[in-house]
Design a protein around this motif. Sequence first.
Motif, PDB file in Angstrom:
ATOM      1  N   ASP A   1       0.678  -1.649  -0.033  1.00 27.35           N
ATOM      2  CA  ASP A   1       0.062   0.358   0.273  1.00 27.35           C
ATOM      3  C   ASP A   1       0.811   1.530   0.220  1.00 27.35           C
ATOM      4  O   ASP A   1       0.833   2.129  -0.902  1.00 27.35           O
ATOM      5  CB  ASP A   1      -1.073  -0.204   1.106  1.00 27.35           C
ATOM      6  N   LYS A   2       1.565   1.423   0.840  1.00 24.38           N
ATOM      7  CA  LYS A   2       2.569   2.517   0.982  1.00 24.38           C
ATOM      8  C   LYS A   2       3.281   3.247  -0.497  1.00 24.38           C
ATOM      9  O   LYS A   2       3.369   3.931  -1.145  1.00 24.38           O
ATOM     10  CB  LYS A   2       3.970   2.353   2.417  1.00 24.38           C
ATOM     11  N   ARG A   3       3.887   1.880  -1.017  1.00 22.76           N
ATOM     12  CA  ARG A   3       4.434   1.988  -2.931  1.00 22.76           C
ATOM     13  C   ARG A   3       3.459   1.955  -3.773  1.00 22.76           C
ATOM     14  O   ARG A   3       4.084   3.014  -4.398  1.00 22.76           O
ATOM     15  CB  ARG A   3       5.104   0.943  -2.766  1.00 22.76           C
ATOM     16  N   PHE A   4       2.389   1.737  -3.245  1.00 19.36           N
ATOM     17  CA  PHE A   4       1.506   2.062  -4.774  1.00 19.36           C
ATOM     18  C   PHE A   4       1.386   3.710  -4.106  1.00 19.36           C
ATOM     19  O   PHE A   4       0.800   4.408  -5.220  1.00 19.36           O
ATOM     20  CB  PHE A   4       0.008   1.689  -3.952  1.00 19.36           C
TER      21      PHE A   4
ATOM     22  N   GLU B   1      -5.218  10.342  -1.082  1.00 22.46           N
ATOM     23  CA  GLU B   1      -5.470  11.791   0.444  1.00 22.46           C
ATOM     24  C   GLU B   1      -5.023  10.039   1.431  1.00 22.46           C
ATOM     25  O   GLU B   1      -5.210  10.255   2.395  1.00 22.46           O
ATOM     26  CB  GLU B   1      -7.131  11.436  -0.229  1.00 22.46           C
ATOM     27  N   THR B   2      -6.006   9.043   1.642  1.00 22.87           N
ATOM     28  CA  THR B   2      -6.031   8.331   2.529  1.00 22.87           C
ATOM     29  C   THR B   2      -5.924   6.326   2.210  1.00 22.87           C
ATOM     30  O   THR B   2      -6.160   6.317   0.705  1.00 22.87           O
ATOM     31  CB  THR B   2      -6.930   8.561   3.527  1.00 22.87           C
ATOM     32  N   VAL B   3      -5.416   5.638   2.328  1.00 24.83           N
ATOM     33  CA  VAL B   3      -5.452   4.462   2.098  1.00 24.83           C
ATOM     34  C   VAL B   3      -6.273   3.539   3.711  1.00 24.83           C
ATOM     35  O   VAL B   3      -5.729   4.306   4.659  1.00 24.83           O
ATOM     36  CB  VAL B   3      -4.038   3.515   1.750  1.00 24.83           C
ATOM     37  N   GLU B   4      -7.470   3.191   3.399  1.00 26.05           N
ATOM     38  CA  GLU B   4      -7.835   2.235   4.374  1.00 26.05           C
ATOM     39  C   GLU B   4      -8.170   0.522   4.146  1.00 26.05           C
ATOM     40  O   GLU B   4      -8.725   0.021   3.167  1.00 26.05           O
ATOM     41  CB  GLU B   4      -9.595   3.228   4.760  1.00 26.05           C
TER      42      GLU B   4
ATOM     43  N   ALA C   1       7.600  10.006   7.891  1.00 29.11           N
ATOM     44  CA  ALA C   1       6.765   8.265   9.104  1.00 29.11           C
ATOM     45  C   ALA C   1       5.404   8.787   9.068  1.00 29.11           C
ATOM     46  O   ALA C   1       5.239   8.000   8.986  1.00 29.11           O
ATOM     47  CB  ALA C   1       7.644   8.608  10.227  1.00 29.11           C
ATOM     48  N   GLY C   2       5.154  10.074   9.150  1.00 35.34           N
ATOM     49  CA  GLY C   2       3.851  10.593   9.077  1.00 35.34           C
ATOM     50  C   GLY C   2       3.118  10.575  10.838  1.00 35.34           C
ATOM     51  O   GLY C   2       3.716   9.646  11.499  1.00 35.34           O
ATOM     52  N   CYS C   3       2.526  11.744  10.470  1.00 37.64           N
ATOM     53  CA  CYS C   3       1.862  12.792  12.609  1.00 37.64           C
ATOM     54  C   CYS C   3       1.035  12.970  12.009  1.00 37.64           C
ATOM     55  O   CYS C   3       0.453  12.729  10.926  1.00 37.64           O
ATOM     56  CB  CYS C   3       3.413  12.483  12.837  1.00 37.64           C
ATOM     57  N   PRO C   4       0.521  13.166  12.819  1.00 38.80           N
ATOM     58  CA  PRO C   4      -0.955  14.296  12.734  1.00 38.80           C
ATOM     59  C   PRO C   4      -0.737  15.088  12.517  1.00 38.80           C
ATOM     60  O   PRO C   4      -1.758  16.049  11.225  1.00 38.80           O
ATOM     61  CB  PRO C   4      -1.389  14.621  14.432  1.00 38.80           C
TER      62      PRO C   4
ATOM     63  N   LYS D   1      -1.195  14.732   8.549  1.00 39.25           N
ATOM     64  CA  LYS D   1      -1.940  13.862   8.550  1.00 39.25           C
ATOM     65  C   LYS D   1      -1.736  12.602   8.025  1.00 39.25           C
ATOM     66  O   LYS D   1      -2.289  12.346   7.385  1.00 39.25           O
ATOM     67  CB  LYS D   1      -3.125  14.245   8.037  1.00 39.25           C
ATOM     68  N   GLY D   2      -0.494  11.857   8.592  1.00 38.59           N
ATOM     69  CA  GLY D   2      -0.515  10.811   8.327  1.00 38.59           C
ATOM     70  C   GLY D   2       1.016  10.926   7.217  1.00 38.59           C
ATOM     71  O   GLY D   2       1.028   9.758   6.507  1.00 38.59           O
ATOM     72  N   GLU D   3       0.861  12.152   5.761  1.00 43.75           N
ATOM     73  CA  GLU D   3       1.671  11.395   4.670  1.00 43.75           C
ATOM     74  C   GLU D   3       2.889  11.472   4.735  1.00 43.75           C
ATOM     75  O   GLU D   3       3.243  11.143   3.900  1.00 43.75           O
ATOM     76  CB  GLU D   3       0.791  12.777   3.874  1.00 43.75           C
ATOM     77  N   GLY D   4       3.334  11.970   6.007  1.00 42.00           N
ATOM     78  CA  GLY D   4       4.634  12.487   6.235  1.00 42.00           C
ATOM     79  C   GLY D   4       5.375  13.456   5.649  1.00 42.00           C
ATOM     80  O   GLY D   4       5.996  13.749   4.808  1.00 42.00           O
ATOM     81  N   TRP D   5       3.861  14.453   4.191  1.00 43.28           N
ATOM     82  CA  TRP D   5       4.963  15.722   3.886  1.00 43.28           C
ATOM     83  C   TRP D   5       3.724  16.381   4.079  1.00 43.28           C
ATOM     84  O   TRP D   5       2.386  16.172   4.053  1.00 43.28           O
ATOM     85  CB  TRP D   5       4.476  14.918   2.140  1.00 43.28           C
TER      86      TRP D   5
END
Lengths: 804, 342
Positions: A19-22, A34-37, B272-275, B278-282
């Motif tokens: 998922d991360k690489r995708f 935006e998000t992945v669930e 790494a992703g944090c609040p 919003k978890g994106e790291g960017w």
Amino acid sequence: MKLSRKWLNEFVDLSDVSDKRFNDEMTLSGSKVETVEREGAEIKNVVVGRIVEMVRHENSDHMWVCRIDVGREAPIQVVTGAQNQKAGDLVIVALDGAELPGGKRIEAGKLRGVLSEGMCCSFAELGMTAHDWPHAAADGLMILNADPELMAKDPGPGDEITGVLGYDDSVVEFEITPNRPDCLSVIGLAREASATFDRPLRLHRPDVRGCGGSIADLVDIEIEDGDLCPRYTARMVRNVTIAPSPLWMRERLRASGVRPINNIVDITNYVMLEYGQPMHAFDFSCVEGNRIVVRTAREGETIRTLDGNERKLTANMLCICDESRPVCVAGVMGGANSEIVGDTAMVLFESANFNGVSVRRTATALGMRTDASSRYEKGLDPMNTIKAVERACELVELLGCGEVVDGVMDVIARDRAETVIHMEPAGINAFLGTDIPAEDMYAYLARVGIERLDDSFPDADVRVPSWRGDVLAMADLAEEVARFYGYNNIPNTLTNGASTRGGFTDVQKFERSLGVSCRALGFDEIITYSFISPSYYDKIRMAEDDPRRASLRILNPLGEDTSIMRTTTLPSMLEIITRNYNYRNRSARLYELGKVYRPRADGLADEPKVLSLGAYGDGIDFFGFKGAVEAILREAKVGAVRFEACGDNAAYHPGRCARVRAGETLLGVFGQIHPLVAAAYGVEAEVYAAELSFEALCAVRGGKPEYQPLPKFPAATRDIAVVCAECVTVGALEDCIRDAAGGLLREVTLFDVYRGPGIAPGSKSVAFSLVLRADDRSLTSEEADAAMKRIVAALNETLDARLR
Amino acid sequence: MIKQQLEAIRAAAVAAMEKAEKAEELETLRVRYLGKKGELTAVLKQMGKLSAEERPVIGQLANDVRAKLESAIESRAALIAERVMAAKLLSETVDVTIPGEPRRLGKQHPMYQVLDEIEDIFIGMGFEVIEDREVELSEYNFTKLNVEEGHPAREWSDTFYFTEDSSVLLRTQTSPMQIHAMETRPLPIRMIAPGRVYRKDEVDATHSPMFHQIEGMAINKGITMADLKGTLNEVVRRLYGEDTVTRFRPHHFPFTEPSCEMDIQCYKCHGAGCPTCKGEGWIEVLGAGMIHPKVLEGCGIDSSVYSGWAFGFGLERLALGQYKISDLRLIFENDVRFLEQF
């Protein structure tokens, strides 16, 4: 756009991509994740169990004690209140320590004295609905062996339930930019993923067997407005059997955030998700006159849409109509009058192309943005209608829910020319600042379906596929190349070339220096809205016929309070003063260099800036405030500053307001805000404000000062106190002193104004300290005395001020 | 005999002086011993009785005694003065922890502090700062920026209009200043353009109907996307720190092609992703791109000769991020307790 990765894998195999690489790679090639669930991520330790035996609870008349095989050495014991299970059934068991959606935890414990090592679940307890499991009992346990589709997966005791229920998909939510409506589909995103990972795209070509007959014998289709509906494609299905759609389809719809309803409706949604082409299914028995007319609504027409609301249609709304009435709001929502229901037997599938702007406006006007309208509004590929309707019919046959009548009705009102662009790789490299080989560029383009039309090299004509309406010229090709070459592989260079002058202008520097002065005087900078309420003019007691009342009016404001463009900054300043006062801040010193907006004959505005000051509290009085104004003017090196009493500005205290001039140039006004105005704002303190024209300040500001030699000879200091009538201003006395003193006077400083015993009523005593000095010699006391004599005489003559 | 008297005076006087505690006491002693009627003088008056041999010897002795006493007075006086000063200073001691008189300089609004920082960065790179009208023609706000008729941004639900025919509006972006610059300025151009912009958004923690953007643009012969990246990387490093990691993502704006958004790696979690991210790291910082050839041509600039880049971003969001302000409303509330923090 929510994308099921399982579904995606059908078109491009990325099962080995995390998922991360995708997410990272898709984001960097332009499909922003935006998000992945992970579906079912909240469910832990819930497994398939087989009921080995069940007996009545000894202390309860409705509970059962079940011994359940959960794949361990020995069965566990679970107490349940459900009644629909029997020994041998496969059920869902939440084990000790299990987690369920909503953060619910299951722990072993005693129920009415009997140990229960877990809980048997319904689908609702897994966060699913009857739409997901149309065959399961609505209340009671979910009995897995009652569902042949589930049994086809051969579940056994101890299997993780999320896998068994297909509730283990990764759902990726993309932010799709408005120029890429093709990516609002699984196939569109598959094409992007295939290009991003450079893996083959496996597209499926729908294949419909058909059952004979001819659609042309059954329905007439007419497009009245070809601009709003360039293409309308339809196929018919007869002998329809409405039923729930199969599990695999329901799983994909659920993962995509669409609620399963019944096979025909689900097919339309499935095809929309897969192809990006919204579809609609009509119960054809409700289409009067066997005619479909695509036209705008007539005055007074209404339609009850599928959500049950009665909608008033207006003449600019495109509708799908039968012989006499609308049966669908085109591209937005179908009508209840032709809804697919349980006994629908004949279905007409619509797969049409509508004008995006028209659909968006209709949807907005009706307040109903739907999955269909949000796709249409971006402008869809007219070539997609056939593929989509074919796919829908193929699915009908696959699901066995009807017979597809032969033939396709495909009415094309407007043809779209295909786009051919002359590709110049060298030009693209020059534009991007790269050195990408031409072969690579063509390979990148081919990945997204942009094909070369000839073999010439390096320049060649390329054809843009119909679904890429956003690619029109070289710059667009450059973006496609850059996307797959990688934006981050493009080098970083500083912008070269002929240098520009750069730097702040003198006016900008002056603007900054005014801010510095204000802050040095303790004023904080504020930012206020440029729009105000027209009633604020009344609040500052502006005369009815004041020309400043002519303001630009916003025709569609958020509200009355922000409906006109201010022609004065005073209400804005007073609003902030008031807010601080209401917050019980003891004092405030505020400034803003903001614009006012004076309507112009051409409909635009003159937008001069105004330096506004405002203050209350901390013992501020007129002269304290005036001192700040004077200091600002001094710093700006404004010469010949004059203050005139101003009794006619209704916003200000009539006796404590002044106009400021530099020579003849009016700089602005300041003073104490009229108590009635302060009261209107609810402020009980004395409030001071200034409004100074930035333009005027700019015009009169001084340049670089010339050094004045420091005095070499001593000065003579003389004090003078005169008694004069109350109406004689200090300014007038000062002017008189200066005029009379001749060249020797260097400073005049007011040090006392006295009224009271010893001074006749209506008079006042005013005392000044004068500094006299010559630049070339020590002044004799005779010279100083002579000057003082002239001064006293002049004061006496011109102002009837007598030495005290 | 005289010799003994002189010795006695010396001893007594020195002893007395060393006991003197005040300047006045010392003065009394000086008069008593060295004054015209003083003891030493009295002894010296007896000199006449001495023999010619004795006289120089005793004279010498007397001078020595006088010098001794004078120096004793002097050093004692200095000591006394020192003590007096010390006592005076002690009595003047203040409590240095008592606060000083309140003096507060005014504060620049935090958003304009951020703007100043940005302006200074670009000024250093040879850019100019331009401003322009906020009441704008639809033609400049949309049409010339390649935002076609029917685009959602043009709707009355999104944009404030002054005329029924939607021709005059409050600018929704700072980008029309690009058009004004292209139409009026000689090439090459390097400019930034900050200012107020308006959109029909209700006020909440992240929205305001009025906010600020800053726009930047460079046009010249041979300007490339690499120039855009290099320049923005430089700017962002100056704003967020030299070791800031950036990335560029394809995006879409009507007036640039190719278009991109620029992200910085989250300064809290370093990717790494944090609040915060919003978890994106960017964290997205701005939108940019190569100026669309149609936009250049629309302003009379030959896009086969000239190219350019442009960027834009919202100032409020930058200020909120830099000062960790949680609610946009604070920016426009202008509470002095808020303002004085910056």
